[in-house]
Scaffold this active site. Structure first.
Site, PDB file in Angstrom:
ATOM      1  N   GLY A  12      40.563  36.118 -60.679  1.00  0.00           N
ATOM      2  CA  GLY A  12      39.360  36.632 -61.110  1.00  0.00           C
ATOM      3  C   GLY A  12      39.103  35.780 -62.410  1.00  0.00           C
ATOM      4  O   GLY A  12      39.620  35.517 -63.245  1.00  0.00           O
ATOM      5  N   ARG A  73      41.611  32.398 -55.155  1.00  0.00           N
ATOM      6  CA  ARG A  73      42.870  33.007 -54.776  1.00  0.00           C
ATOM      7  C   ARG A  73      43.354  32.237 -53.666  1.00  0.00           C
ATOM      8  O   ARG A  73      42.802  32.107 -52.694  1.00  0.00           O
ATOM      9  CB  ARG A  73      42.425  34.439 -54.623  1.00  0.00           C
ATOM     10  CG  ARG A  73      41.615  35.211 -55.731  1.00  0.00           C
ATOM     11  CD  ARG A  73      41.884  36.508 -55.390  1.00  0.00           C
ATOM     12  NE  ARG A  73      40.649  37.420 -56.091  1.00  0.00           N
ATOM     13  CZ  ARG A  73      40.919  37.836 -57.371  1.00  0.00           C
ATOM     14  NH1 ARG A  73      42.038  37.659 -58.068  1.00  0.00           N
ATOM     15  NH2 ARG A  73      40.018  38.288 -58.048  1.00  0.00           N
ATOM     16  N   ASP A 104      47.438  38.411 -64.247  1.00  0.00           N
ATOM     17  CA  ASP A 104      48.985  38.600 -64.080  1.00  0.00           C
ATOM     18  C   ASP A 104      49.426  37.887 -62.719  1.00  0.00           C
ATOM     19  O   ASP A 104      50.616  37.450 -62.587  1.00  0.00           O
ATOM     20  CB  ASP A 104      49.371  39.913 -64.082  1.00  0.00           C
ATOM     21  CG  ASP A 104      48.699  40.855 -62.993  1.00  0.00           C
ATOM     22  OD1 ASP A 104      49.027  41.958 -62.965  1.00  0.00           O
ATOM     23  OD2 ASP A 104      47.641  40.384 -62.562  1.00  0.00           O
ATOM     24  N   THR A 127      41.679  37.516 -68.088  1.00  0.00           N
ATOM     25  CA  THR A 127      41.318  38.462 -67.181  1.00  0.00           C
ATOM     26  C   THR A 127      40.345  39.492 -67.884  1.00  0.00           C
ATOM     27  O   THR A 127      40.603  39.833 -68.863  1.00  0.00           O
ATOM     28  CB  THR A 127      42.343  39.188 -66.184  1.00  0.00           C
ATOM     29  OG1 THR A 127      41.967  40.447 -65.706  1.00  0.00           O
ATOM     30  CG2 THR A 127      43.761  39.651 -67.331  1.00  0.00           C
ATOM     31  N   ASP A 129      40.265  42.645 -67.308  1.00  0.00           N
ATOM     32  CA  ASP A 129      41.285  43.815 -67.232  1.00  0.00           C
ATOM     33  C   ASP A 129      42.030  44.239 -68.236  1.00  0.00           C
ATOM     34  O   ASP A 129      42.499  45.323 -68.461  1.00  0.00           O
ATOM     35  CB  ASP A 129      42.278  43.896 -66.031  1.00  0.00           C
ATOM     36  CG  ASP A 129      41.309  43.452 -64.558  1.00  0.00           C
ATOM     37  OD1 ASP A 129      42.068  43.031 -63.715  1.00  0.00           O
ATOM     38  OD2 ASP A 129      40.016  43.873 -64.384  1.00  0.00           O
ATOM     39  N   ASP A 131      45.123  43.635 -68.746  1.00  0.00           N
ATOM     40  CA  ASP A 131      46.454  44.470 -68.304  1.00  0.00           C
ATOM     41  C   ASP A 131      47.383  43.463 -68.386  1.00  0.00           C
ATOM     42  O   ASP A 131      48.562  43.639 -67.601  1.00  0.00           O
ATOM     43  CB  ASP A 131      46.161  44.589 -66.700  1.00  0.00           C
ATOM     44  CG  ASP A 131      45.817  43.470 -66.207  1.00  0.00           C
ATOM     45  OD1 ASP A 131      45.623  43.761 -64.725  1.00  0.00           O
ATOM     46  OD2 ASP A 131      45.319  42.377 -66.507  1.00  0.00           O
ATOM     47  N   ARG A 173      41.061  46.890 -61.826  1.00  0.00           N
ATOM     48  CA  ARG A 173      41.975  46.897 -61.025  1.00  0.00           C
ATOM     49  C   ARG A 173      43.148  48.227 -61.239  1.00  0.00           C
ATOM     50  O   ARG A 173      42.408  49.177 -61.127  1.00  0.00           O
ATOM     51  CB  ARG A 173      42.900  45.492 -61.167  1.00  0.00           C
ATOM     52  CG  ARG A 173      43.473  45.022 -59.894  1.00  0.00           C
ATOM     53  CD  ARG A 173      44.571  43.906 -60.145  1.00  0.00           C
ATOM     54  NE  ARG A 173      43.931  42.721 -60.487  1.00  0.00           N
ATOM     55  CZ  ARG A 173      43.665  41.645 -59.190  1.00  0.00           C
ATOM     56  NH1 ARG A 173      43.899  42.035 -58.045  1.00  0.00           N
ATOM     57  NH2 ARG A 173      42.938  40.620 -59.617  1.00  0.00           N
TER      58      ARG A 173
END
Ligand code: ADP
Ligand code: F6P
Length: 320
Positions: A12, A73, A104, A127, A129, A131, A173
């Site tokens: 992403g 991707r 990740d 990212t 996110d 995360d 996510r």
């Protein structure tokens, strides 16, 4: 000293990826090295979509969201054969090391490529996110949080005008960081995140009670990791018999001109990654810990789940 470096963005996209890539390119050139731009993430390594870059190649991109290198991707790279083919294409150009900017999943791919081929790889957490384990910050999370707040300010206006419940679904996510930050900075009454159990009937009962106590409108932030904002909005409307409007912010959270924070931090990380790789370091991800740039072991970063700071969750609840 490694002098021939490749750089790619994968997974992403996130605002600030351009700043990071630009810093990698300009640092390698400043140190007398050669740098290749690999287009469309790992797919570019397989399709041999790569070209040597110079300082002008990264001009006029700092302020732009997305990634000038493109991203993708790539299923083929998930296979050992695909990764070996990618490595062969790197060798054809004498590329001795790689900087991978991505989330990740991309870092997982980087770890496998390094393990299977021995090619030195340094990662940067790109990212929205936030995360990635081991770092307080990921490239793009600040801009995404600001984009969400801009939307929430507008939703508050219309919810207040109509005395409604505004439900807003945000990305992330499986991580509730964006939702929690949006809840604190946006002044939400309810924040639903994967990291914490919740009972929707209790949520509805509390929303009704707050109306009975004079609250004119409410804001409910839903992390996409807990489920569909639309379904949750429907449930709240049925249970509370109140006017509910749902907004799923979607991919506007991924774009936009990066904030000062994302530009400066991404540039810092890009510089550190390039210098470390040229010095022969490998299997690390550069991130931030309490404001300082840190090198995180790549294997640790991809095998540990980043916990959501309980202080943030507590604060979001406290300020309702
Ligand atoms: P993100 O990096 O944003 O988390 P993805 O999870 O889609 O995004 O990963 C991006 C790309 O990284 C994938 O398309 C694939 O090429 C590669 N990748 C992801 N996970 C793995 C894995 N477990 N093994 C090898 N490559 C992977
Ligand atoms: O990882 C970044 C992210 O935007 C997540 O927040 C979201 O779940 C996912 O990517 C969306 O992926 P895609 O762009 O493939 O729909």
């Amino acid at each position: 000293m490694i002098k021939n470096i490749g750089v790619l963005t994968s997974g992403g996209d996130s605002p600030g990826m351009n700043a990071a890539a630009r810093a990698v390119v300009r640092t390698v050139l400043y140190e007398g090295g050669k740098v290749w731009g690999i287009y469309d993430g790992y797919r570019g390594l397989l399709d041999e979509k790569m070209e040597e870059l110079n300082s002008r190649s990264v001009a006029d991109i700092l302020q732009r969201g997305g990634t000038f290198l493109g991203t993708a991707r790539c299923k083929r790279f998930m296979t050992p054969e695909g990764r070996m083919e990618a490595y062969e294409n790197m060798k054809k150009r004498g590329i001795e090391g790689l900087v991978v900017i991505g989330g990740d999943g991309s870092l997982r791919g980087a770890s496998k490529l390094s393990a299977e081929t021995g090619v030195p790889i340094v990662g940067l957490p790109g990212t929205i996110d936030n995360d990635v384990w081991g770092t307080d910050y990921t490239i793009g999370c600040d801009t995404a949080a600001n984009t969400i707040i801009d939307a929430i300010n507008k939703l508050r206006d219309t919810a207040s005008a109509h005395s409604r419940i505004a439900v807003v679904e945000v990305m992330g996510r499986r991580c509730g960081w964006l939702a929690t930050l949006a809840g604190i900075a946006g002044g939400a009454e309810v924040v639903l995140i994967p990291e914490r159990e919740f009972n929707l009937d209790d949520v509805c009962a509390n929303l009704v009670k707050s109306y009975e106590n004079g609250r004119r409108y409410s804001l409910v932030v839903v992390a996409e990791g807990v489920g569909s904002g639309i379904d949750i909005g429907k449930y709240i409307e049925e249970k509370t018999q109140m006017d509910v409007r749902v907004s799923v912010l979607g991919h506007i959270q991924r774009g936009g001109s990066p904030t000062v924070q994302d530009r400066v931090k991404a540039s810092q990380l890009g510089e550190k990654a390039a210098l470390a790789l040229m010095a022969g370091q490998t299997d690390v991800v550069f991130g931030f810990n309490k404001g300082k740039v840190v090198a995180i072991n790549l294997h640790d970063a991809i095998t540990n789940k980043k916990p959501l700071d309980p202080e943030y969750i507590e604060l979001a609840d406290m300020l309702v």
